[in-house]
Design a protein around this motif. Structure first.
Motif, mmCIF file in Angstrom:
data_model
loop_
_atom_site.group_PDB
_atom_site.id
_atom_site.type_symbol
_atom_site.label_atom_id
_atom_site.label_comp_id
_atom_site.label_asym_id
_atom_site.label_seq_id
_atom_site.Cartn_x
_atom_site.Cartn_y
_atom_site.Cartn_z
ATOM 1 N N ARG A 173 57.851 -7.272 63.010
ATOM 2 C CA ARG A 173 56.491 -6.922 62.319
ATOM 3 C C ARG A 173 56.343 -8.469 61.518
ATOM 4 O O ARG A 173 54.992 -8.854 61.658
ATOM 5 C CB ARG A 173 56.003 -5.880 61.718
ATOM 6 C CG ARG A 173 55.033 -5.601 60.699
ATOM 7 C CD ARG A 173 54.650 -4.402 60.247
ATOM 8 N NE ARG A 173 54.404 -3.323 61.430
ATOM 9 C CZ ARG A 173 53.994 -2.200 61.061
ATOM 10 N NH1 ARG A 173 53.777 -1.733 60.054
ATOM 11 N NH2 ARG A 173 53.500 -1.586 62.306
ATOM 12 N N ARG A 180 53.251 -10.853 62.501
ATOM 13 C CA ARG A 180 51.905 -11.026 61.569
ATOM 14 C C ARG A 180 51.930 -12.558 61.338
ATOM 15 O O ARG A 180 50.891 -13.127 60.840
ATOM 16 C CB ARG A 180 52.395 -10.162 60.395
ATOM 17 C CG ARG A 180 51.606 -8.822 60.769
ATOM 18 C CD ARG A 180 51.562 -7.722 59.610
ATOM 19 N NE ARG A 180 51.119 -6.689 60.034
ATOM 20 C CZ ARG A 180 50.678 -5.482 59.342
ATOM 21 N NH1 ARG A 180 51.153 -5.784 57.877
ATOM 22 N NH2 ARG A 180 50.136 -4.464 59.702
ATOM 23 N N PHE A 183 48.498 -13.735 62.048
ATOM 24 C CA PHE A 183 47.651 -13.856 60.442
ATOM 25 C C PHE A 183 47.470 -15.324 60.078
ATOM 26 O O PHE A 183 46.669 -15.588 59.248
ATOM 27 C CB PHE A 183 48.224 -12.849 59.503
ATOM 28 C CG PHE A 183 48.080 -11.471 59.626
ATOM 29 C CD1 PHE A 183 47.504 -10.871 60.827
ATOM 30 C CD2 PHE A 183 48.600 -10.825 58.821
ATOM 31 C CE1 PHE A 183 47.428 -9.694 61.005
ATOM 32 C CE2 PHE A 183 48.381 -9.215 58.758
ATOM 33 C CZ PHE A 183 47.810 -8.687 60.005
ATOM 34 N N ARG A 200 43.615 -10.558 63.697
ATOM 35 C CA ARG A 200 43.859 -11.649 63.098
ATOM 36 C C ARG A 200 42.802 -12.352 61.974
ATOM 37 O O ARG A 200 43.210 -13.307 61.278
ATOM 38 C CB ARG A 200 43.821 -12.855 64.368
ATOM 39 C CG ARG A 200 42.648 -13.338 64.907
ATOM 40 C CD ARG A 200 42.826 -13.680 66.302
ATOM 41 N NE ARG A 200 43.455 -12.613 67.093
ATOM 42 C CZ ARG A 200 43.915 -12.737 68.304
ATOM 43 N NH1 ARG A 200 44.061 -13.813 68.829
ATOM 44 N NH2 ARG A 200 44.517 -11.577 68.893
ATOM 45 N N GLY A 225 43.093 -8.756 59.213
ATOM 46 C CA GLY A 225 44.600 -8.416 58.683
ATOM 47 C C GLY A 225 44.871 -9.234 57.725
ATOM 48 O O GLY A 225 45.337 -8.812 56.533
#
Length: 430
Positions: A197, A201, A205, A305, A308
Motif C-alpha cells: 500500500r 500510494r 499520490f 491521485r 488521496g
C-alpha cells in the motif's frame, strides 16, 4: 515458464510482454476481442521503444480472446497470470479466468494485478463469486497487486498499421509479497514488497498526481503533450509545488519507505520530485495530454491521485493544500467549452453535465467526497470560479493568497448558511 498476460494495451504490449519474453518466458497475450487477437497474430508482432534507445521487435507471442477455449487452456497450464486491463475493467476481467483456473485441478497459481489502484481485492472477490455461482472449485490462487513504474505514452492496436509502443526508462515493477502462493520469477527490475500500500500510494499520490495536474492545467493552456505542458511557466510551478507537498506527506505517513533512515530532504524529497519533472518533460515520449487526463471522474474520486494526497496532507497540516486546490479546480474544467474532449471521453462528458446541472459544490460533494462545509471544497470552488477564459487563452487564479494561508470565510458569508455557495461569482467566463 508459461505466462498469460491479459491486456493488450500500452502497459501489456509496451512493458510486460517484452519483460517476460526478454527473460526467456513463454507468453500468451489475452485480448478483449477476437478481432484484436487476430490482428496481433496477423501482424506477427509489434515494436517497442524505450526513449533514448533504438526500437526492438516483439515476436513469438501467442494470442487468445477472453472467453475462448484457447485462453482457458492457457490459464490452466500457466505458471503465472498477469492482469493489466485498466482499473475500471479489472474486476470485470476476473470471471474470464475462472474456467481456466478451475481446470488446474488444485495446482496453485498467482495472479498479478498491475494497476494504479488497489484492485487485487476486487479481482479476488470476483473470482470467488463467479466460481461459486458456477459451482466450480478454484485452486489456491494468490491475487497480488503490483505497481509498474513505467510510463508508456504511445502505441495502440486501435490505430492503423503495426503499432510502436513508446515508453520511458522507468522499467520497475513492485509486487505485493503477502498474497503470493509461489516464488516469483527472477526478472530485471521486478521486486516484491511487504509494504504494497505504501509503494502504491508513493506512485499514485506523487508521480501520478503530478502527471494528472500537468495534464489538466496543460489542457487549459492549450498543450497537446505533457512535455510541453510541464515546460509552461504557468503550469510547472503548480505541479512542482504539489509534488513537494505530496512527497513530504507520503514519507510522513509511511516512514517505512525510508528503511530506517532519517529523512534527507535532498535525496528523499527533492530528488524524486526532480526525477518526476524530468520524466514529464521527456520530449521523446510525447505523452498525449488527453491520455493522461482521461476519466476525470475516477481521478477526482476520494482516495485517488488528486484527493488521496490532499487527505494525507491535511492530516499533518492545518493549511489548505493550495497547489492541489488549483489543480483540482483545473480538473473540474476539463472539457469546458470544447467539443472534442466530451465526445471522446464519456467520463469528461458526464463531469461537464454534472457541473452544468448541479454546480461545483454538488460535484465536490458527490464526486470528490468533500463535505459541503469543508474549507478545501471552498478553496477549490473559489479557484474554479477564478479561471478566466479569453480569446488570448486562459488566465489562472493565484494558487494561494499572498500570505500562503487560506483566508477564512467572511462572517457576512459564513452567517448566511449554505445558500451563498452557488451564488459565488457565477460561471467561468469568456
Amino acid at each position: 515458464m508459461r505466462v498469460v498476460i491479459v491486456g493488450a494495451g500500452k502497459l501489456g504490449c509496451g512493458y510486460l510482454v517484452p519483460l517476460f519474453l526478454g527473460a526467456g518466458r513463454e507468453v500468451l497475450l489475452g485480448c478483449r476481442t477476437p478481432d484484436t487477437a487476430h490482428r496481433i497474430r496477423s501482424a506477427g508482432g509489434w515494436r517497442v521503444r524505450v526513449t533514448g534507445e533504438p526500437p526492438e521487435e516483439v515476436h513469438g507471442v501467442a494470442t487468445a480472446a477472453v472467453g475462448t477455449t484457447e485462453l482457458d487452456e492457457a490459464v490452466a497450464a500457466a505458471d503465472l497470470v498477469v492482469l493489466c486491463v485498466g482499473v475500471a475493467n479489472a474486476a470485470g476481467a476476473a470471471p474470464h479466468l475462472v474456467s481456466g483456473l478451475a481446470a488446474r485441478r488444485g495446482r496453485p497459481v498467482d495472479v498479478w494485478v498491475v494497476e494504479n489502484a488497489e484492485c487485487a481485492p476486487w479481482v479476488g472477490e470476483a473470482l470467488v463469486d463467479t466460481a461459486s455461482a458456477r459451482g466450480v472449485q478454484l485452486p489456491p490462487v494468490g491475487v497480488a497487486g503490483a505497481v509498474a513504474g513505467v510510463t508508456v505514452g504511445r502505441g495502440s492496436w486501435h490505430e492503423a498499421g503495426v503499432p510502436e509502443f513508446v515508453g520511458d526508462g522507468a522499467r520497475r515493477l513492485v509486487v505485493d509479497a503477502r498474497p503470493l502462493r509461489l516464488a516469483p520469477p527472477a526478472l530485471p527490475g521486478v521486486q516484491t514488497t511487504g509494504q504494497y500500500r505504501a509503494r502504491l500510494r508513493e506512485k499514485l499520490f506523487v508521480h501520478n498526481a503530478g502527471h494528472a495536474l500537468a495534464a489538466y492545467l496543460g489542457w487549459l493552456r492549450g498543450h497537446r503533450t505533457i512535455d510541453t505542458a510541464i515546460g509552461d511557466p504557468f503550469v510547472r510551478p503548480i505541479v512542482a509545488g504539489a509534488l513537494l507537498e505530496a512527497r513530504r506527506a507520503i514519507l510522513a505517513a509511511y516512514p517505512g519507505l525510508l528503511q530506517g533512515r532519517s529523512m534527507d530532504h535532498g535525496s528523499d524529497v527533492h530528488g524524486p520530485v526532480a526525477d518526476a519533472l524530468a520524466r514529464y518533460g521527456n520530449t521523446e515520449l510525447s505523452d498525449p495530454v488527453t491520455r493522461v487526463a482521461r476519466e476525470p471522474l475516477r481521478k477526482l474520486a476520494p482516495g485517488d491521485r488528486l484527493l488521496g494526497p490532499v487527505a494525507l496532507l491535511r492530516r499533518t497540516s492545518h493549511r489548505v493544500p493550495a497547489h492541489f486546490a488549483l489543480g483540482i479546480a483545473a480538473a473540474l474544467l476539463y472539457g469546458y467549452g470544447d467539443e472534442v474532449v466530451p465526445t471522446a471521453d464519456a467520463s469528461a462528458r458526464r463531469l461537464r453535465r454534472l457541473l452544468d446541472e448541479r454546480g461545483v459544490f454538488a460535484v465536490l460533494t458527490s464526486v470528490c467526497g468533500l463535505a459541503a462545509d469543508d474549507p478545501f471544497a471552498a478553496a477549490v470552488a473559489a479557484r474554479y470560479h477564478g479561471f478566466v477564459f479569453t480569446d488570448d487563452g486562459v488566465r489562472f487564479p493565484p494558487a494561494a493568497p499572498a500570505t500562503g494561508l487560506e483566508a477564512p470565510l467572511p462572517r457576512a458569508l459564513s452567517d448566511r448558511g449554505d445558500d451563498w455557495r452557488e451564488r459565488l461569482p457565477g460561471q467561468v467566463v469568456r
